[in-house]
Motif scaffolding. Structure first.
Motif, PDB file in Angstrom:
ATOM      1  N   ALA A  11       0.832  -1.212   0.000  1.00 18.75           N
ATOM      2  CA  ALA A  11       0.000   0.000   0.000  1.00 18.75           C
ATOM      3  C   ALA A  11       0.863   1.257   0.000  1.00 18.75           C
ATOM      4  N   THR A  12       1.946   1.236   0.760  1.00 10.89           N
ATOM      5  CA  THR A  12       2.851   2.387   0.804  1.00 10.89           C
ATOM      6  C   THR A  12       3.512   2.601  -0.551  1.00 10.89           C
ATOM      7  N   ARG A  19       1.867   9.250  -6.107  1.00  8.92           N
ATOM      8  CA  ARG A  19       2.250  10.620  -5.756  1.00  8.92           C
ATOM      9  C   ARG A  19       3.539  11.092  -6.420  1.00  8.92           C
ATOM     10  N   ALA A  20       4.385  10.194  -6.839  1.00  5.93           N
ATOM     11  CA  ALA A  20       5.712  10.548  -7.344  1.00  5.93           C
ATOM     12  C   ALA A  20       5.701  11.597  -8.462  1.00  5.93           C
ATOM     13  N   PRO A  21       4.822  11.494  -9.460  1.00  3.20           N
ATOM     14  CA  PRO A  21       4.853  12.507 -10.526  1.00  3.20           C
ATOM     15  C   PRO A  21       4.567  13.936 -10.041  1.00  3.20           C
ATOM     16  N   GLU A  22       3.929  14.048  -8.888  1.00  6.50           N
ATOM     17  CA  GLU A  22       3.589  15.372  -8.358  1.00  6.50           C
ATOM     18  C   GLU A  22       4.643  15.928  -7.399  1.00  6.50           C
ATOM     19  N   GLY A  63       7.397  10.111   1.958  1.00  6.44           N
ATOM     20  CA  GLY A  63       6.216  10.896   2.327  1.00  6.44           C
ATOM     21  C   GLY A  63       6.370  12.392   2.144  1.00  6.44           C
ATOM     22  N   ARG A  64       7.372  12.808   1.341  1.00  6.33           N
ATOM     23  CA  ARG A  64       7.589  14.238   1.128  1.00  6.33           C
ATOM     24  C   ARG A  64       6.969  14.709  -0.182  1.00  6.33           C
ATOM     25  N   ASP A  65       6.590  15.984  -0.210  1.00  8.91           N
ATOM     26  CA  ASP A  65       6.027  16.596  -1.414  1.00  8.91           C
ATOM     27  C   ASP A  65       7.088  17.288  -2.257  1.00  8.91           C
ATOM     28  N   GLU A  66       8.287  17.440  -1.688  1.00 10.08           N
ATOM     29  CA  GLU A  66       9.398  18.049  -2.417  1.00 10.08           C
ATOM     30  C   GLU A  66      10.652  17.225  -2.170  1.00 10.08           C
ATOM     31  N   ALA A  67      11.405  17.011  -3.237  1.00 10.59           N
ATOM     32  CA  ALA A  67      12.619  16.207  -3.145  1.00 10.59           C
ATOM     33  C   ALA A  67      13.705  16.941  -2.371  1.00 10.59           C
ATOM     34  N   SER A  68      14.532  16.159  -1.701  1.00  9.40           N
ATOM     35  CA  SER A  68      15.650  16.703  -0.928  1.00  9.40           C
ATOM     36  C   SER A  68      16.967  16.243  -1.561  1.00  9.40           C
TER      37      SER A  68
END
Length: 86
Positions: A11-12, A19-22, A63-68
């Motif tokens: 599920a994760t 979510r990855a493309p966003e 679980g992040r919305d922006e890459a680090s």
């Protein structure tokens, strides 16, 4: 020593895949990946595109919305280093 992270469940992984493309990738990370590719002698544009996708995937799994920078490091190890010519 740091603990080894648990293996994500199905599920994760499915959520991260959706979510990855966003996931946002700052310009500095694009620049860093391109510089790393050049330093390693990776001439393929496709490898750079795959490294950006791997960066997004690593961030999404975390679980992040922006890459680090850590996500970019993972991508460089998985995508660019195996293609290194120098």
């Amino acid at each position: 020593p740091d603990a080894v992270p648990a293996m994500p469940d199905a599920a994760t992984i499915a959520d991260a895949r959706a979510r990855a493309p966003e996931v946002g990738v700052p310009d500095a990370i694009f620049t860093c990946l391109a510089g790393t590719a050049q330093a390693l002698g990776v001439k393929s544009d496709r490898a750079l595109v795959l490294a950006v996708r791997a960066t997004r995937a690593a961030a999404a799994l975390a679980g992040r919305d922006e890459a680090s920078q850590d996500d970019a490091s993972v991508a460089a190890i998985l995508v660019l280093v195996p293609r290194a010519t120098r």
